[in-house]
Every structure is written in C-alpha cells, then in structure tokens.
Design a protein around this motif. Structure first.
Motif, PDB file in Angstrom:
ATOM      1  N   GLN A  33       0.844  -1.189   0.000  1.00 45.93           N
ATOM      2  CA  GLN A  33       0.000   0.000   0.000  1.00 45.93           C
ATOM      3  C   GLN A  33       0.887   1.250   0.000  1.00 45.93           C
ATOM      4  OE1 GLN A  33      -2.584   0.252   3.362  1.00 45.93           O
ATOM      5  NE2 GLN A  33      -3.749   1.950   2.539  1.00 45.93           N
ATOM      6  N   TYR A  34       1.961   1.234   0.736  1.00 44.86           N
ATOM      7  CA  TYR A  34       2.880   2.361   0.839  1.00 44.86           C
ATOM      8  C   TYR A  34       3.487   2.670  -0.533  1.00 44.86           C
ATOM      9  CZ  TYR A  34       6.854   5.109   2.558  1.00 44.86           C
ATOM     10  OH  TYR A  34       7.777   6.089   2.787  1.00 44.86           O
ATOM     11  N   GLY A  35       3.909   1.641  -1.231  1.00 46.22           N
ATOM     12  CA  GLY A  35       4.477   1.841  -2.562  1.00 46.22           C
ATOM     13  C   GLY A  35       3.453   2.362  -3.552  1.00 46.22           C
ATOM     14  N   ALA A  36       2.240   1.882  -3.464  1.00 48.21           N
ATOM     15  CA  ALA A  36       1.189   2.323  -4.367  1.00 48.21           C
ATOM     16  C   ALA A  36       0.851   3.786  -4.118  1.00 48.21           C
ATOM     17  CB  ALA A  36      -0.056   1.452  -4.184  1.00 48.21           C
ATOM     18  N   THR A  42       2.976   9.995  -8.963  1.00 49.76           N
ATOM     19  CA  THR A  42       3.909  10.185 -10.061  1.00 49.76           C
ATOM     20  C   THR A  42       3.153  10.596 -11.315  1.00 49.76           C
ATOM     21  OG1 THR A  42       5.353   8.499  -9.132  1.00 49.76           O
ATOM     22  CG2 THR A  42       5.694   9.065 -11.450  1.00 49.76           C
ATOM     23  N   ASP A  43       3.602  11.664 -11.953  1.00 51.46           N
ATOM     24  CA  ASP A  43       3.003  12.139 -13.195  1.00 51.46           C
ATOM     25  C   ASP A  43       3.710  11.442 -14.355  1.00 51.46           C
ATOM     26  OD1 ASP A  43       1.908  13.485 -15.311  1.00 51.46           O
ATOM     27  OD2 ASP A  43       2.555  15.477 -14.678  1.00 51.46           O
ATOM     28  N   LYS A  48       7.850  10.808 -18.788  1.00 56.58           N
ATOM     29  CA  LYS A  48       8.138  10.515 -20.200  1.00 56.58           C
ATOM     30  C   LYS A  48       8.817  11.698 -20.874  1.00 56.58           C
ATOM     31  CE  LYS A  48       4.467   7.139 -20.899  1.00 56.58           C
ATOM     32  NZ  LYS A  48       3.202   6.823 -21.579  1.00 56.58           N
ATOM     33  N   ALA A  49       8.349  12.906 -20.570  1.00 56.93           N
ATOM     34  CA  ALA A  49       8.947  14.104 -21.163  1.00 56.93           C
ATOM     35  C   ALA A  49      10.396  14.270 -20.707  1.00 56.93           C
ATOM     36  CB  ALA A  49       8.130  15.331 -20.799  1.00 56.93           C
TER      37      ALA A  49
END
Length: 69
Positions: A33-36, A42-43, A48-49
């Motif tokens: 749950q913490y990782g999620a 995170t955008d 990606k840009a």
C-alpha cells in the motif's frame, strides 16, 4: 545437548519465530500500500517528457564528441 520442547536445536523459540513471521507477513501488505501511494503521485507524462529530453541531450552530447574528434 538435549533440546527443550518448543525450541530448535540451536535454542531458538519456535513460537517466537512463528509470531515474527506473522508480523512480517502483515507488514508486507502495508508496504504494498505504501508503494502504491507514491506511485499514484507520479506524473507519467512528466516522466516521459524528462526521459525524452534526457535521451535528446545524450544524443547531442554524443554527436558533439564525435565532431570534436
């Protein structure tokens, strides 16, 4: 050396180990749950840009190095 009931030959308490294992298993669910939680912050588009810009910068640096040689 005779072992006591409820202990391993090395003297480790079997019950205590089982209890620690249960606590560790319960902790793993919390870690997922913490990782999620951070994953949802995170955008992906921004990542990606930034990756594309980094790749472009590497390519430019590589071509600049080749021109200098």
């Amino acid at each position: 050396m005779a072992k006591k009931p409820g202990q391993t030959q090395a003297g480790t308490s079997i019950q205590q180990v089982k209890q620690q294992n249960q606590q560790a298993s319960a902790g793993k669910a919390g870690q997922q749950q913490y990782g999620a939680e951070f994953g949802s912050e995170t955008d992906a588009q921004e990542v990606k840009a930034r990756n594309a810009k980094s790749a472009q910068n590497k390519q430019q640096a590589s071509s600049n190095n080749q021109q200098q040689q």
